[in-house]
Design an enzyme around this catalytic site. Structure first.
Site, PDB file in Angstrom:
ATOM      1  CG  HIS A 129      -0.362   0.206   2.514  1.00 47.07           C
ATOM      2  ND1 HIS A 129      -0.095  -0.828   3.392  1.00 47.07           N
ATOM      3  CD2 HIS A 129       0.051   1.326   3.159  1.00 47.07           C
ATOM      4  CE1 HIS A 129       0.443  -0.349   4.498  1.00 47.07           C
ATOM      5  NE2 HIS A 129       0.550   0.967   4.389  1.00 47.07           N
ATOM      6  CG  ASP A 159      -0.193  -4.172   2.632  1.00 48.08           C
ATOM      7  OD1 ASP A 159      -0.043  -3.547   1.562  1.00 48.08           O
ATOM      8  OD2 ASP A 159      -0.234  -3.614   3.736  1.00 48.08           O
ATOM      9  CB  SER A 234       3.294   1.491   6.305  1.00 48.13           C
ATOM     10  OG  SER A 234       2.116   1.650   7.053  1.00 48.13           O
TER      11      SER A 234
END
Length: 486
Positions: A129, A159, A234
């Protein structure tokens, strides 16, 4: 004289004892100096130990954690006032005529995240993402050097994404730990770039090792930690006290957008699996089982004469599948895969999906109250029919949808359990008719006006001669719904 001899004897005895004790102390010290992994889990017992620092670990790992900058160009439609057709207004405002129509306007969207270098040649693993739909990706190292990066692999289901730095190495990198050896209570460090403020290190413990129901990836199996993870973290590193990578920081549970002490990381075992796929051609291939399972609740456990709910129950086995070849049967209870316990369908999917194609693994099952070991061949799902991917452009409820013929291979790739025939929607263009009527990727088109849709060619033919009324049968999440459109 006797006293003197006695004194000498005593002195000699003391020297011998001192030597023995010295050897014993040296032995004890050598054993203490080389602790086993189990011995590393100790509660601080002195002020000196309390003052111990994580700085040596951070110094070793931090150079391998990078900032990831992703950008993409987006074309927007800008409404132009019809007043600009008037020469008087164009004279003052310098705007060309537009007649009130939309005009394209290009702008650049950017995102910021983190990544981890996992090899000296500059291979970086990060979250999907972070770089989704990116036209350009750059990475910034801890020493402030910046490089362009090539996208090697994207895997939306996990992901995760793999990048390659376009620069000369060798690069500082970290190594994978065995994430299955983590225990609740182990100390971990999270390293990343939260809010774009620069590289940051936070410390916490492992709160859970197999957290499911997070809703971030198709494989619901996460390490939960209370180490502060914020936006920008992230793709960053979660490391253990040996400085090895145990997870890729991915998500937080938060109502405010900040850290509430509930963060989630993708286990290193999954990250290693995706990294290997990048090395072997840049495509993730997962093994195909050809069976479906369900959670064992208290009622099922009682019916199976179990002392507690455990494992997963096999509900279907498909013809010609590895599961059928191995002898797996409906109502078998699978309690372990490859020696690792499975507790629910999510852990079952994780344990099986992270096995490498070409090997074998062992299912431990309970059948009729007896434990049985079944060897399962790890083979890719077959593509029984051509995909024949088509984007539908004719005016119909499917305008703007991309469709594909289903097969075990396609079903495995997009995560459709037990659906191997028909036509599936793989993408829906924003603003299209398909988007407006509510169609989604993953929807299976079962029928149109009571006619079974067998292929993408057939569906495209139907859209070229539209009826007055559309009666659609769409399967979503295992349920078939009817949609009527005029």
């Amino acid at each position: 004289m006797r006293l003197a001899q006695t004194g000498k004897t005593t002195k000699l005895l003391c020297l011998v004892l001192t030597g023995v004790l010295g050897l014993w102390s040296a032995n004890a010290f050598a054993q203490t100096a080389q602790p086993t992994p189990t011995d590393l889990r100790l509660v601080p017992q002195s002020e000196t130990q309390i003052k111990l620092s994580f700085a040596p670990i951070v110094k070793n790992v931090a150079p391998a954690v990078v900032n990831v900058y992703a950008s993409r160009k987006v074309v927007q439609r800008q409404r132009v006032s019809p007043f600009f057709d008037d020469p008087f207004f164009r004279r003052f405002f310098g705007q060309p005529g537009g007649g009130g129509f939309d005009r394209p306007r290009e702008r650049v969207e950017s995102s910021l995240g983190s990544g981890v270098i996992i090899s000296q040649d500059g291979t970086v693993i990060t979250n999907h993402h972070v770089i989704k739909d990116a036209d350009e990706v750059r990475v910034a190292l801890s020493d402030r050097r910046e490089f362009d990066a090539e996208i090697v692999l994207l895997d939306e289901r996990t992901d995760l994404a793999v990048l390659k730095i376009k620069g000369e190495g060798p690069f500082d990198h970290t190594t994978f730990a065995e994430s299955d050896s983590l225990e609740v209570g182990d100390i971990v460090l999270a390293i990343g770039n939260p809010f774009g403020v620069g590289q940051t290190v936070t410390q916490g413990i492992v709160s859970a090792t197999a957290r499911t129901q997070v809703g971030v990836t198709d494989f619901q199996f996460f390490i939960q930690t209370d180490a502060a993870i914020n936006p920008g973290n992230s793709g960053g590193a979660l490391v253990d006290m040996e400085g090895k990578l145990v997870g890729i920081n991915t998500a937080i549970f938060s109502r405010s957008g900040g850290s509430n002490g509930i963060g989630f990381a993708i286990p290193a075992h999954m990250a290693r699996f995706v990294a290997r796929a990048a090395d072997q051609g840049g495509k993730v291939q997962r093994p195909w089982l050809g069976a479906t399972v369900q959670l064992v609740n208290s009622e099922i456990a009682e019916a199976l004469s179990l002392d507690r709910p455990r494992g997963v129950l096999v509900t279907a086995v498909f013809d010609g599948s590895p599961a059928q070849d191995a002898g797996l049967k409906v109502s078998d209870l699978v309690v372990a895969i490859g020696g690792k316990e499975v507790t629910d369908p999510n852990s079952f999917g994780y344990r099986f999906a992270t096995k490498m194609i070409g090997d074998d693994t062992e299912f431990k099952i309970i059948r009729d109250g007896k434990e049985i070991a079944l060897p399962i061949s790890l083979v890719p799902a077959p593509e029984t029919v051509p995909r024949d991917t088509r984007e539908l452009v004719e005016f119909s409820p499917f305008e703007g949808a991309t469709v594909m013929n289903l097969s075990p291979a396609v079903s495995t790739e997009i995560g459709l359990e037990g659906v191997f025939e028909g036509v599936v929607i793989t993408a829906v263009r924003r603003g299209s008719t398909a988007n407006q009527v509510g169609l989604r990727p993953g929807d299976v088109v079962r029928g149109i006006n009571e006619q079974v849709v067998e292929s993408t060619r057939m569906l495209e033919t139907v859209t070229k001669t539209p009826p007055r009324v559309w009666r659609l049968e769409i399967e979503r999440d295992g349920k078939v719904s009817q949609l009527i459109l005029r």
